[in-house]
Write an enzyme that holds these catalytic residues in place. Structure first.
Site, PDB file in Angstrom:
ATOM      1  N   ASP A  13       0.856  -1.178   0.000  1.00 58.50           N
ATOM      2  CA  ASP A  13       0.000   0.000   0.000  1.00 58.50           C
ATOM      3  C   ASP A  13       0.894   1.231   0.000  1.00 58.50           C
ATOM      4  O   ASP A  13       2.088   1.141   0.317  1.00 58.50           O
ATOM      5  CB  ASP A  13      -0.931   0.002   1.229  1.00 58.50           C
ATOM      6  N   VAL A  70      -7.045  -1.638  -5.915  1.00 60.99           N
ATOM      7  CA  VAL A  70      -7.156  -0.184  -5.747  1.00 60.99           C
ATOM      8  C   VAL A  70      -8.602   0.229  -6.038  1.00 60.99           C
ATOM      9  O   VAL A  70      -9.389  -0.563  -6.540  1.00 60.99           O
ATOM     10  CB  VAL A  70      -6.160   0.576  -6.655  1.00 60.99           C
ATOM     11  N   GLU A  72     -12.189   1.649  -7.523  1.00 65.51           N
ATOM     12  CA  GLU A  72     -12.813   1.298  -8.798  1.00 65.51           C
ATOM     13  C   GLU A  72     -12.782   2.458  -9.794  1.00 65.51           C
ATOM     14  O   GLU A  72     -13.831   2.971 -10.210  1.00 65.51           O
ATOM     15  CB  GLU A  72     -14.258   0.852  -8.556  1.00 65.51           C
ATOM     16  N   SER A  99     -14.891  -5.226  -9.257  1.00 62.56           N
ATOM     17  CA  SER A  99     -16.216  -5.828  -9.156  1.00 62.56           C
ATOM     18  C   SER A  99     -17.079  -5.524 -10.370  1.00 62.56           C
ATOM     19  O   SER A  99     -18.230  -5.947 -10.425  1.00 62.56           O
ATOM     20  CB  SER A  99     -16.918  -5.338  -7.882  1.00 62.56           C
ATOM     21  N   HIS A 120     -12.518 -11.650  -8.452  1.00 61.80           N
ATOM     22  CA  HIS A 120     -13.424 -10.810  -7.675  1.00 61.80           C
ATOM     23  C   HIS A 120     -13.742 -11.502  -6.355  1.00 61.80           C
ATOM     24  O   HIS A 120     -14.523 -12.449  -6.301  1.00 61.80           O
ATOM     25  CB  HIS A 120     -14.699 -10.544  -8.479  1.00 61.80           C
ATOM     26  N   ASN A 123     -16.655  -9.419   0.335  1.00 58.55           N
ATOM     27  CA  ASN A 123     -16.471  -8.934   1.700  1.00 58.55           C
ATOM     28  C   ASN A 123     -17.412  -9.628   2.673  1.00 58.55           C
ATOM     29  O   ASN A 123     -18.607  -9.751   2.379  1.00 58.55           O
ATOM     30  CB  ASN A 123     -16.755  -7.420   1.755  1.00 58.55           C
TER      31      ASN A 123
END
Length: 269
Positions: A13, A70, A72, A99, A120, A123
């Site tokens: 990151d 990162v 969308e 996604s 994909h 969560n």
């Protein structure tokens, strides 16, 4: 899930605080897994030993698989993959956790479109069993099979999806969530009652507003805008979700979305 699956895992990151928070979250999730008997203690220790964090993209140059996650925005993703294409060896597989966005378009920004694929995840990743594997126009069968095997080692079920805006789940979820916002805007029912109706009446594990708050209203709006542009008017975002995003009601990550999360905001502060 990569580290638990036995892979040497690098988490990259641009922000040290984000990395620290991520490791703390991973440690908490693994500890919970041990506590409830889902994960042997020695497996937790081994997984943490296989995980390291870095701030420089160059640190992932020697990996066999890079999974990007990162925000969308297609231009951000294309820029990252163009950089990675220069850093990584020709055999490295590139995967995007997008996604909704085009795998073919991102792959075309590299010199390895045959080794570009979508992974994909859902969560929360450590609980959700599915990975949608999305094949772009040029994705090779070898790349798909290698990715499928990675998913299996992570303990996931996989489905193969051909390139299409929103794939299967995001396209369906966007429609359900957008319709829920129209119902809320029209006063058909409260957000809580709409969520309860879908959980108890349709056996959904989460209500549409609970899901949107978890994913982020800004992320969901971005997906809706992309689907609206790609697939037509039936995906036009409800004005209410646009209003919420303008007001900064982005979901759990900021302590307020459709619902308020004062405890989450306190922890973040």
């Amino acid at each position: 899930v990569a580290a638990v699956g036995g892979y040497e895992t690098i988490l990259m990151d641009v922000n040290q605080e984000a990395l620290d928070n991520a490791v703390a979250s991973i440690e908490k999730n693994l500890a919970k897994g041990v506590e409830i008997g889902k994960l042997p203690r020695e497996q937790k220790t081994a997984a943490l030993g296989r995980l390291r964090t870095v701030l420089a993209l160059e640190a992932v140059a020697d990996t066999d698989l890079v999974i990007e996650a990162v925000p969308e925005k297609i231009h951000r993703k294309i820029r990252i993959f163009a950089e990675l294409d220069d850093l990584c060896g020709p055999e490295t597989i590139f995967a995007s956790n997008t996604s909704a966005l085009s795998i073919t378009e991102m792959g075309a920004a590299t010199r390895r479109a045959d080794k570009f694929i979508g992974m994909h995840f859902f969560n929360p990743v450590h609980k959700m069993r599915l990975i949608e594997i999305i094949c772009g126009k040029d994705t090779s069968d070898d790349t798909y099979e290698a990715t499928r095997q990675v998913g299996a080692r992570m303990g996931k079920e996989t489905v193969r999806v051909n390139e299409s805006p929103g794939f299967v789940t995001s396209r369906m979820n966007a429609m359900i969530g957008n319709e829920a916002f129209y119902m809320l805007q029209e006063g058909v029912a409260s957000a809580r009652d709409i969520d309860t109706a879908l959980k108890l009446g349709l056996n959904h594990p989460m209500g549409p507003f609970e899901m949107i708050d978890l994913v982020g209203l800004d992320t969901r709006l971005s997906i809706l805008n992309y689907l609206h542009e790609s697939l037509g008017e039936k995906y036009k975002p409800c004005p209410l979700i646009e209003q919420y995003v303008k007001e900064g009601r982005l979901g759990r990550k900021v302590g307020r979305g459709v619902y308020d999360y004062p405890d989450d905001k306190k922890k973040e502060g």
